[in-house]
Design a protein around this motif. Structure first.
Motif, short mmCIF file in Angstrom:
data_model
loop_
_atom_site.label_atom_id
_atom_site.label_comp_id
_atom_site.label_asym_id
_atom_site.label_seq_id
_atom_site.Cartn_x
_atom_site.Cartn_y
_atom_site.Cartn_z
N HIS A 204 -11.09 1.40 -1.53
CA HIS A 204 -10.58 1.84 -0.28
C HIS A 204 -8.76 1.04 -0.33
O HIS A 204 -7.70 1.66 0.30
CB HIS A 204 -11.23 1.46 1.05
CG HIS A 204 -10.74 2.09 1.93
ND1 HIS A 204 -11.15 3.40 2.24
CD2 HIS A 204 -10.39 1.91 3.58
CE1 HIS A 204 -10.65 2.90 3.89
NE2 HIS A 204 -10.32 2.27 4.12
N TYR A 205 -9.11 0.09 -0.06
CA TYR A 205 -7.44 -0.86 0.60
C TYR A 205 -6.51 -1.14 -0.86
O TYR A 205 -5.47 -1.08 -0.76
CB TYR A 205 -7.92 -2.52 1.09
CG TYR A 205 -8.61 -2.37 2.08
CD1 TYR A 205 -7.93 -2.38 3.27
CD2 TYR A 205 -9.39 -2.84 2.40
CE1 TYR A 205 -7.91 -1.57 4.77
CE2 TYR A 205 -10.25 -2.65 3.37
CZ TYR A 205 -9.76 -2.16 4.93
OH TYR A 205 -10.30 -2.68 6.28
N GLN B 167 -6.32 0.67 -3.15
CA GLN B 167 -5.70 2.47 -4.08
C GLN B 167 -5.55 2.93 -4.97
O GLN B 167 -5.09 3.38 -5.96
CB GLN B 167 -4.27 3.04 -3.34
CG GLN B 167 -4.65 2.80 -1.32
CD GLN B 167 -3.17 3.49 -1.11
OE1 GLN B 167 -1.92 4.42 -1.32
NE2 GLN B 167 -2.97 2.97 -0.12
N ASP C 15 -12.86 7.79 -5.82
CA ASP C 15 -11.89 7.64 -5.32
C ASP C 15 -11.51 8.65 -3.73
O ASP C 15 -11.21 9.32 -2.96
CB ASP C 15 -10.62 8.34 -6.02
CG ASP C 15 -10.93 6.89 -7.50
OD1 ASP C 15 -11.13 5.99 -7.11
OD2 ASP C 15 -10.03 7.60 -8.17
N THR D 229 -13.56 7.53 -1.25
CA THR D 229 -13.64 6.77 -0.34
C THR D 229 -11.90 7.66 0.65
O THR D 229 -12.03 6.09 0.63
CB THR D 229 -12.99 5.45 -1.30
OG1 THR D 229 -12.86 5.92 -2.70
CG2 THR D 229 -14.53 5.18 -1.71
N THR D 230 -11.25 7.72 0.05
CA THR D 230 -10.17 7.99 0.88
C THR D 230 -10.06 9.66 1.31
O THR D 230 -9.00 9.48 1.60
CB THR D 230 -8.93 8.24 -0.77
OG1 THR D 230 -8.84 9.31 -1.34
CG2 THR D 230 -8.74 7.06 -1.36
N SER D 231 -11.31 9.92 1.56
CA SER D 231 -11.53 10.75 2.83
C SER D 231 -11.60 10.66 4.45
O SER D 231 -12.09 9.17 4.34
CB SER D 231 -12.74 12.14 2.26
OG SER D 231 -13.79 10.91 2.65
N SER E 257 -14.29 7.87 4.99
CA SER E 257 -14.25 6.58 4.28
C SER E 257 -14.56 5.51 5.31
O SER E 257 -15.03 4.90 5.21
CB SER E 257 -13.24 7.03 3.32
OG SER E 257 -12.33 6.56 4.12
N SER F 73 -5.38 9.37 -5.09
CA SER F 73 -6.74 9.31 -3.92
C SER F 73 -4.97 9.09 -3.30
O SER F 73 -5.76 9.47 -2.33
CB SER F 73 -6.95 7.70 -4.88
OG SER F 73 -6.58 6.54 -4.62
N THR F 74 -4.14 8.62 -3.44
CA THR F 74 -3.32 8.08 -2.12
C THR F 74 -2.64 9.85 -1.98
O THR F 74 -2.09 9.63 -0.06
CB THR F 74 -2.07 7.82 -2.56
OG1 THR F 74 -2.25 6.38 -3.50
CG2 THR F 74 -1.15 7.07 -2.07
N ARG G 112 -4.55 12.01 -0.89
CA ARG G 112 -5.42 12.69 0.00
C ARG G 112 -5.26 12.03 0.40
O ARG G 112 -5.49 12.95 1.93
CB ARG G 112 -6.93 12.36 -0.69
CG ARG G 112 -7.49 12.68 -1.66
CD ARG G 112 -7.80 14.56 -1.87
NE ARG G 112 -6.95 15.07 -2.43
CZ ARG G 112 -6.99 14.97 -3.25
NH1 ARG G 112 -6.99 13.93 -4.62
NH2 ARG G 112 -5.03 15.47 -4.20
N ARG G 113 -4.82 10.81 1.11
CA ARG G 113 -4.35 10.18 1.77
C ARG G 113 -3.09 11.30 3.22
O ARG G 113 -2.93 10.76 4.20
CB ARG G 113 -4.47 9.13 2.11
CG ARG G 113 -4.99 7.42 1.39
CD ARG G 113 -5.11 6.49 1.83
NE ARG G 113 -6.16 5.50 1.73
CZ ARG G 113 -6.53 5.33 2.73
NH1 ARG G 113 -6.35 5.96 4.56
NH2 ARG G 113 -7.63 4.41 2.88
#
Length: 265
Positions: A27-28, A30, A44, A47-49, A52, A191-192, A194-195
């Motif tokens: 999570h932290y 990425q 991934d 945990t990045t939605s 999360s 995953s990034t 998604r952020r």
């Protein structure tokens, strides 16, 4: 009986601590996890939605605290320790099962490690109930109010998470980015990304974008290679098909505004 339950719970708690520690790291940092198998099965993506975190705290951190508390309680072996574990685990299970529903209904992706932790919780729940010596009437009497409290916690979790969705409409800002020739290079396995899309809210769907991963929708990996996209997300400002400048990695709206001189209303 209690000795067997003790070791079952200890092993489950240790496994849970390991899983949650790893998910917290993902999570932290990425970083890409080993369970990022596809768009439908990806730790991934989950945990990045927006689901999360709860009040800004990663769910994995809360899970880590839960399993650590379980380990502490069972090792201390105080009076009614198994009954306490039964209550604590039942309470935690309800919002946890709600999070499983979010994977199926909202995120459309399954986190294998997350679901493994739910199995561990169910085992702890069963073992603690078995070792507590509670009969069915006592378990029902204790369990009903805990179940109700868990449902309330699940409701609070839902509103806390959906409240993190970007409410501001950046459509005008996105239109400006498009007019400046900005192209958003992304990957369905990123995953990034998604952020990044969470930062822009629903308006991100309107930005000119290119999917770089072959598994994504309308993929253009050859174009990404020709543009020398080494990481996603990447924002390229192009003019006449030629790159003017680029930004790599997660960007806040103010960063994109400074990059393009587009006003943020």
């Amino acid at each position: 009986m209690k000795k067997a339950a003790f070791w079952v719970i200890v092993l489950c708690a240790l496994a849970g601590i390991g899983i949650m520690s790893y998910l917290t790291y993902i999570h932290y940092s990425q970083s890409k996890s080993f369970c990022d198998i596809s768009q439908e099965v990806s730790c991934d993506v989950v945990t990045t939605s927006i689901y999360s975190e709860i009040f800004g705290i990663p769910v994995s951190v809360l899970g880590l605290l839960f399993f650590a508390a379980v380990l502490f309680l069972v090792i201390k072996r105080r009076d009614k320790a198994f009954q306490t574990l039964f209550i604590v685990t039942l309470f935690a299970l309800i919002p946890s099962l709600y999070l499983s529903l979010t994977e199926l209904i909202f995120i459309n992706s399954i986190c294998i490690l997350c679901e493994t932790s739910k199995v561990l919780m169910l085992i702890i729940f069963g073992a603690s109930l078995w070792a507590s010596g509670l009969d069915s009437k006592a378990a029902f009497r204790i369990g009903v109010p805990v179940l109700i409290a868990g449902l309330v916690a699940a409701g609070v979790t839902y509103f806390a998470q959906t409240g993190t969705v970007v409410k501001k409409d950046y459509s005008t800002f996105i239109q400006c980015l498009n007019s400046k020739g900005v192209v958003y290079y992304k990957s369905v396995r990123c995953s990034t990304c998604r952020r990044q899309e969470m930062v822009l809210g629903e308006a991100y769907k309107k930005i000119n974008s290119v999917e770089c991963h072959p598994d994504g929708e309308n993929p253009q990996p050859e174009l990404c290679l020709s543009k020398k996209i080494s990481k996603t997300p990447t924002f390229l400002m192009e003019s006449g098909g030629l790159e003017v400048k680029r930004l790599e990695g997660l960007q806040q709206v103010k960063d994109l505004a400074a990059f393009t001189n587009c006003p943020v209303e």
